[in-house]
Design a protein around this motif. Sequence first.
Motif, short mmCIF file in Angstrom:
data_model
loop_
_atom_site.label_atom_id
_atom_site.label_comp_id
_atom_site.label_asym_id
_atom_site.label_seq_id
_atom_site.Cartn_x
_atom_site.Cartn_y
_atom_site.Cartn_z
N THR A 26 0.85 -1.26 0.01
CA THR A 26 0.02 0.03 -0.07
C THR A 26 1.02 1.04 0.00
O THR A 26 2.05 1.22 0.24
CB THR A 26 -1.05 0.05 1.18
N LYS A 27 0.13 2.48 -0.19
CA LYS A 27 1.09 3.64 -0.22
C LYS A 27 0.03 4.90 0.14
O LYS A 27 -1.15 4.56 -0.50
CB LYS A 27 1.55 3.74 -1.57
N ALA A 28 0.32 5.58 1.18
CA ALA A 28 -0.37 6.71 1.57
C ALA A 28 0.72 7.68 2.16
O ALA A 28 1.56 7.51 2.77
CB ALA A 28 -1.61 6.28 2.71
N ASP A 29 0.41 8.92 1.93
CA ASP A 29 0.99 10.20 2.16
C ASP A 29 2.45 10.01 2.06
O ASP A 29 3.42 10.29 2.85
CB ASP A 29 0.89 10.11 3.93
N GLY A 30 2.54 9.51 0.80
CA GLY A 30 4.06 9.31 0.11
C GLY A 30 4.80 8.25 0.76
O GLY A 30 5.75 7.90 0.59
N LYS A 31 4.16 7.47 1.62
CA LYS A 31 4.78 6.26 2.36
C LYS A 31 4.42 4.84 1.94
O LYS A 31 3.29 4.69 1.74
CB LYS A 31 4.73 6.37 3.77
N LYS A 67 -7.29 5.00 3.56
CA LYS A 67 -6.93 6.18 3.22
C LYS A 67 -6.89 6.33 1.46
O LYS A 67 -7.39 7.25 0.79
CB LYS A 67 -5.47 6.83 3.37
N THR A 68 -6.49 5.26 0.91
CA THR A 68 -6.23 5.13 -0.51
C THR A 68 -7.16 4.35 -1.18
O THR A 68 -7.63 4.75 -2.65
CB THR A 68 -5.01 4.97 -0.99
N GLY A 69 -7.72 3.21 -0.88
CA GLY A 69 -8.43 2.24 -1.61
C GLY A 69 -7.69 1.60 -2.62
O GLY A 69 -8.42 1.09 -3.66
N GLY A 116 3.48 1.97 -10.18
CA GLY A 116 2.24 1.44 -10.49
C GLY A 116 1.81 1.75 -11.71
O GLY A 116 1.96 3.03 -12.20
N GLU A 117 1.24 0.99 -12.80
CA GLU A 117 0.70 1.33 -13.99
C GLU A 117 -0.64 1.96 -13.98
O GLU A 117 -0.75 3.11 -14.66
CB GLU A 117 0.53 0.16 -14.78
N LYS A 118 -1.63 1.70 -13.16
CA LYS A 118 -2.77 2.01 -13.11
C LYS A 118 -3.24 2.75 -11.70
O LYS A 118 -4.34 3.06 -11.34
CB LYS A 118 -4.13 1.25 -13.70
N VAL A 119 -2.59 2.49 -10.67
CA VAL A 119 -2.89 2.90 -9.38
C VAL A 119 -1.39 3.42 -8.61
O VAL A 119 -0.33 3.40 -9.44
CB VAL A 119 -3.10 1.60 -8.40
N ASP A 120 -1.69 4.30 -7.64
CA ASP A 120 -0.53 5.00 -7.03
C ASP A 120 0.31 4.10 -6.05
O ASP A 120 0.98 4.64 -5.08
CB ASP A 120 -1.02 6.12 -6.42
N VAL A 121 0.14 2.85 -6.18
CA VAL A 121 0.86 1.74 -5.40
C VAL A 121 1.80 0.97 -6.26
O VAL A 121 1.51 0.84 -7.36
CB VAL A 121 0.00 1.05 -4.71
N PRO A 122 3.28 1.09 -5.76
CA PRO A 122 4.21 0.35 -6.67
C PRO A 122 4.07 -1.18 -6.54
O PRO A 122 3.54 -1.73 -5.43
CB PRO A 122 5.57 0.81 -6.00
N CYS A 133 -4.63 -3.43 -7.72
CA CYS A 133 -6.23 -3.56 -7.34
C CYS A 133 -6.54 -2.13 -6.61
O CYS A 133 -5.85 -1.33 -6.04
CB CYS A 133 -6.32 -4.61 -6.27
N ARG A 134 -8.04 -1.89 -6.99
CA ARG A 134 -8.65 -0.95 -6.39
C ARG A 134 -9.63 -1.46 -5.78
O ARG A 134 -10.54 -2.24 -6.48
CB ARG A 134 -9.09 0.13 -7.41
N VAL A 135 -10.05 -0.89 -4.37
CA VAL A 135 -10.98 -1.62 -3.91
C VAL A 135 -12.40 -1.28 -4.31
O VAL A 135 -12.76 0.13 -4.48
CB VAL A 135 -10.90 -0.87 -2.28
#
Length: 175
Positions: A26-31, A67-69, A116-122, A133-135
């Motif tokens: 996961t990734k949130a707030d840049g972490k 936070k991000t889903g 990530g290609e389509k999400v902001d998670v690497p 994945c998107r929730v």
Amino acid sequence: MREAIDVNEYAPTILRELPKGVLLTTKADGKVNTMTIGWGALGIEWSTSVFIAYVRDSRHTHGLIEKTGEFTVNVPLRTGDADYDKRVKAILATCGTKSGRDMDKVAELGLTLVEGEKVDVPAIKELPLTLECRVIYKREQNVSLLPEALREKYYAADGLHSEYYGEIVSAYLLG
């Protein structure tokens, strides 16, 4: 380099590795945070390919997904290479016993993050089979519906699980 894959074609690999451990990132707030999971499900819900991840509400990862889903599932591709298998075992052990609240597991383990290609998670290069994945649905477990033996074994302490149904928006192998 990414090679797009058909999730259905790789389902046996994903389901074989899951009980041994895969990473949920996961990734949130840049972490970025990653944790080892051994429970999950792969399937079709609402005519959509999904990965269902179970995350205890006490885990650091739970708050980040809230936070991000978004999350990625990072699966090792075991080739029989002893050095690779040893590295994967060490990664999974650390990510399964240490909290992202207390340490930066990515830095500590020297993991290679791939945007990530389509999400902001690497994705994580060391575990190259990646599901982005998107929730699309979340459910809190109702443990009163479980048999008593399972409640005693898995829910005597340490919080309940949220079930995150993640629509698989991209699937690939990292090269």
